[in-house]
Design a protein around this motif. Structure first.
Motif, short mmCIF file in Angstrom:
data_model
loop_
_atom_site.label_atom_id
_atom_site.label_comp_id
_atom_site.label_asym_id
_atom_site.label_seq_id
_atom_site.Cartn_x
_atom_site.Cartn_y
_atom_site.Cartn_z
N GLU A 1 32.84 42.29 39.64
CA GLU A 1 33.16 43.49 38.88
C GLU A 1 34.40 43.27 38.02
O GLU A 1 34.44 43.65 36.85
N GLN A 2 35.42 42.63 38.58
CA GLN A 2 36.65 42.36 37.83
C GLN A 2 36.38 41.42 36.65
O GLN A 2 36.89 41.64 35.55
N ASP B 1 34.44 43.33 33.95
CA ASP B 1 35.31 44.26 33.23
C ASP B 1 36.22 43.52 32.25
O ASP B 1 36.39 43.94 31.11
N GLU C 1 36.11 43.89 28.24
CA GLU C 1 37.31 44.42 27.62
C GLU C 1 37.83 43.46 26.56
O GLU C 1 38.37 43.88 25.54
#
Length: 65
Positions: free
Chosen positions: A38-39, A42, A46
């Protein structure tokens, strides 16, 4: 002989990669893989230019200085 069994278990864990089912599993390894995935997702979405992320203390850390 028990040490050899431990080495096999370590090799099995070290070779493990993320699978979408890790989001539903409750063990620590699956949870860690899901969180890391997930990190990474993201951060990728981003972008790296001018990204803002929280440091370990929860303070915003802006890359543009």
């Amino acid at each position: 002989m028990e040490k050899k069994s431990t080495n096999n278990k370590s090799a099995e864990i070290a070779g493990r990669v993320f699978d979408t089912s890790d989001y539903q599993k409750g063990d620590a390894l699956s949870s860690g893989l899901a969180t890391t995935h997930e990190q990474v997702s993201d951060t990728y979405m981003e972008g790296a230019v001018g990204s803002v992320s929280d440091d370990a203390n929860g303070q915003a850390d802006n890359d543009e200085k």
